[in-house]
Design an enzyme around this catalytic site. Structure first.
Site, PDB file in Angstrom:
ATOM      1  N   SER A  43      27.678  18.892 -25.706  1.00  0.00           N
ATOM      2  CA  SER A  43      26.639  18.025 -26.287  1.00  0.00           C
ATOM      3  C   SER A  43      25.281  18.672 -26.515  1.00  0.00           C
ATOM      4  O   SER A  43      24.408  18.055 -27.126  1.00  0.00           O
ATOM      5  CB  SER A  43      26.437  16.788 -25.413  1.00  0.00           C
ATOM      6  OG  SER A  43      27.442  15.849 -25.648  1.00  0.00           O
ATOM      7  N   SER A  73      26.469  14.973 -28.242  1.00  0.00           N
ATOM      8  CA  SER A  73      25.698  13.749 -28.185  1.00  0.00           C
ATOM      9  C   SER A  73      24.191  13.933 -28.415  1.00  0.00           C
ATOM     10  O   SER A  73      23.502  12.975 -28.752  1.00  0.00           O
ATOM     11  CB  SER A  73      25.894  13.089 -26.822  1.00  0.00           C
ATOM     12  OG  SER A  73      25.333  13.873 -25.793  1.00  0.00           O
ATOM     13  N   LYS A  85      15.394  13.568 -24.695  1.00  0.00           N
ATOM     14  CA  LYS A  85      16.624  12.811 -24.955  1.00  0.00           C
ATOM     15  C   LYS A  85      16.575  11.502 -24.164  1.00  0.00           C
ATOM     16  O   LYS A  85      16.218  11.521 -22.977  1.00  0.00           O
ATOM     17  CB  LYS A  85      17.836  13.658 -24.541  1.00  0.00           C
ATOM     18  CG  LYS A  85      19.190  13.039 -24.875  1.00  0.00           C
ATOM     19  CD  LYS A  85      20.357  13.957 -24.474  1.00  0.00           C
ATOM     20  CE  LYS A  85      21.696  13.391 -24.897  1.00  0.00           C
ATOM     21  NZ  LYS A  85      22.839  14.272 -24.539  1.00  0.00           N
TER      22      LYS A  85
END
Lengths: 95, 496
Positions: free
Chosen positions: B183, B159, B78
């Site tokens: 998330s 997210s 990420k």
């Protein structure tokens, strides 16, 4: 509680975020929608309840007060938008 | 060997170990898949050369009999994790071409254990969002499509939407993610993948771009429960550079996968049966409980009375912490700078153009609730309610419950532009079932539960006692075993 346009401008300045006059009304609406959403917390009885500051009970770890890092000035400056020798450069602060 | 991107992380590990496959072949297959899948917009930065160099070293190590736990396994990172020498953006314009001179502890742990890193995955800007639509690098498209609606671009959740979509589309064997209010678990539920948010303190936060420091935790997204256990085993561990990281040994999580769940007490909280819950979600929850019961667990109703206050509490605490954490983006030390009349004008212009609208909104809310005259009414009150939310869980666990079962999300994934345009709160409601877990610092896992009538995945959530991820892995594996086979999306997005 809800915010007026003067408060929106004050919060934006405290946040160091420039806003256009044309944005104020929209931001006021959005901030008030969020404030209305969190308003429900006022109905909770929190008398005698301690605020939670740490997700889990843990002792703050301590270590010997010695230098463990350093000598990496070039690394620290590597991503600066503007630098001169070993300094960050900012607009003039003092007249 | 046929396409190695179809292997699970555990299967790929075993294929490398038995030399049926080389690390370079495995990595190259994923690089090819990424190149053909740019329509999904999963990656902000691809690092194929780096991944191949890592794979080459892995093949040498395997030949020498010196394999490490993740030797040669290609993963996605990420783009909230700092990668030494690789542009790291947090999906924000304000970081510009920031290139860290250091590696985050969690990604360093993965590299230490031999993983190959394919690149940096897209996300909501500064991890603030539930649909990946707030990214400055454009939204990620889910590999899943609604039945009979091929034109709608479905969101992968957020997210960690680049992570969930890349794993679901077989672009990497697993991905790192982070979870502040849901998330990891919400995007996993939206894409039919497994997402683990560990106990607060289990993984180091050092070198991960901070959003809300008392809530943020790193964790994996993978296609199987076993794969998540393997990844977390490498990601977790004590780090002296994060004072909230816990100095406790990392258990053998993989050994917990497949362990019996007989006699485990599973709490079903009645307050999660929210007004307007869809019949489909309610049915998924019931069937999830039935699967665990069939596996020998005991289902008991419990009460978590402050559940409905968790999301409002979150929308005070998280923006407050974010407004403080994001004060560092001032155009001086790294990232973008706009010219101004004086230093304040420079700050204000830099932050106005560098941050997207959701981030600006949250900074302003956070600034307001921390400002003089409002601090006690909002922030301190929210911290007190947070104590009550945590106490609810403490009492449930003290009564003998081993884990809590809930739906992961209130709906399936939606299409781009369908939510939150008029009212930001509509988007925030996505996290209604996940956010309590961050409030209480507990571990949680989202595991696929099947498909809804619209053809999109639904997920179940299990919540555990602090540092009892092992029980969650056992229970999630029991659900994984019980779920009827889920038909995966065909690769419509691939360029030939």
């Amino acid at each position: 509680m809800s915010v007026d346009s003067a408060t929106v401008r004050r919060i934006a300045h405290l946040s160091r975020i420039a806003i256009e006059d044309s944005e104020v009304e929209r931001l006021r609406g959005e901030l008030n929608a969020i404030l209305a959403f969190v308003e429900t917390l006022s109905e909770v009885d929190v008398d005698g309840i301690e605020p939670l500051t740490s997700a889990l009970p843990m002792q703050m770890k301590k270590r010997a007060d010695v230098v463990t890092d350093g000598g990496i000035v070039d690394d620290i400056l590597a991503n600066a938008p503007l630098r001169e020798d070993h300094y960050f450069v900012v607009p003039k602060v003092i007249e | 060997m046929s396409d190695p991107t179809h292997l699970s992380l555990a299967e790929a590990r075993d294929a490398l170990k038995s030399k049926r496959l080389s690390a370079v072949e495995l990595t190259q297959a994923h690089i090819d898949a990424i190149e053909k899948s740019r329509a999904l917009n999963c990656f902000i930065t691809e690092t194929p050369e780096r991944a191949l160099a890592q794979a080459l070293e892995s093949d040498l190590r395997i030949a020498r009999g010196e394999s490490r736990p993740l030797e040669g396994l290609p993963l996605g990172i990420k783009d909230l994790y700092c990668s030494k020498g690789v542009r790291t953006t947090a999906a924000s314009r304000i970081l510009d071409d920031f290139t860290p001179t250091y590696e985050s502890t969690v990604s360093a742990n993965l590299l230490r254990d031999g993983a190959a890193t394919l690149g940096k995955l897209n996300l909501d800007e500064f991890a603030m969002g539930s649909s990946n639509e707030t990214s400055a690098f454009g939204p990620v498209v889910s590999p899943w499509r609604r039945a009979g609606d091929p034109d709608a671009k479905i969101v992968p959740g957020g997210s960690s939407g680049g992570s969930s979509a890349a794993v679901a589309a077989h672009l990497c064997l697993g991905a790192t993610a982070t979870d502040t209010g849901g998330s990891i678990r919400q995007p996993a539920a939206f894409t039919g993948t497994v997402g683990v948010k560990p106990t607060y303190g289990r993984c180091s936060r050092w070198g991960i771009v901070a959003f809300a420091s008392s809530l943020d935790q790193a964790g994996p997204i993978t296609r199987t429960v076993r794969d998540a256990a393997i990844m977390l085993g490498s990601m977790a561990g004590h780090d002296p550079k994060d004072t909230t990281s816990v100095d406790a040994p990392v258990p053998d999580y993989e050994a917990a996968v497949g362990a019996s769940v007989k006699g485990r007490r599973i709490g079903v909280p009645k307050e999660y049966r929210i007004d307007g819950m869809s019949a489909e979600i309610a049915a998924l929850w019931d069937v999830g409980a039935a699967w665990l019961k069939d596996a020998g667990a005991e289902i008991v109703e419990i009460s978590l009375p402050h559940t409905r206050y968790a999301l409002p509490t979150y929308y005070i605490i998280a923006p407050a912490e974010a407004s403080s954490n994001l004060a560092r983006y001032d155009g001086v030390r790294y990232g973008r700078r706009e010219q101004g009349r004086d230093v304040t004008d420079m700050y204000e212009k830099t932050r106005a153009t560098g941050f997207g609208s959701e981030v600006r909104r949250r900074i302003m809310i956070g600034t307001y609730v921390l400002s003089a005259g409002y601090y006690d009414a909002y922030y301190v009150r929210a911290q007190k309610v947070r104590s009550l939310i945590k106490r609810d869980f403490d009492e449930a666990f003290a009564s003998g419950v081993d884990a809590v079962l809930t739906p992961a999300t209130p709906s399936t994934a939606f299409a781009q532009g369908e939510k939150g345009a008029a009212d930001p709160v509509e988007m925030y409601l996505n996290d209604v079932f996940t956010v309590t877990v961050n409030m209480a610092g507990l571990p949680g896992v989202a595991v696929p539960g099947g498909l809804a009538a619209n053809g999109l995945p639904l997920g179940l959530q299990l919540i555990g006692r602090p540092f009892d991820e092992e029980t969650l892995f056992s229970l999630a594996a029991a659900i994984e075993q019980a779920v009827p086979k889920i038909e995966r999306p065909r690769p419509w997005w691939r360029e030939s």
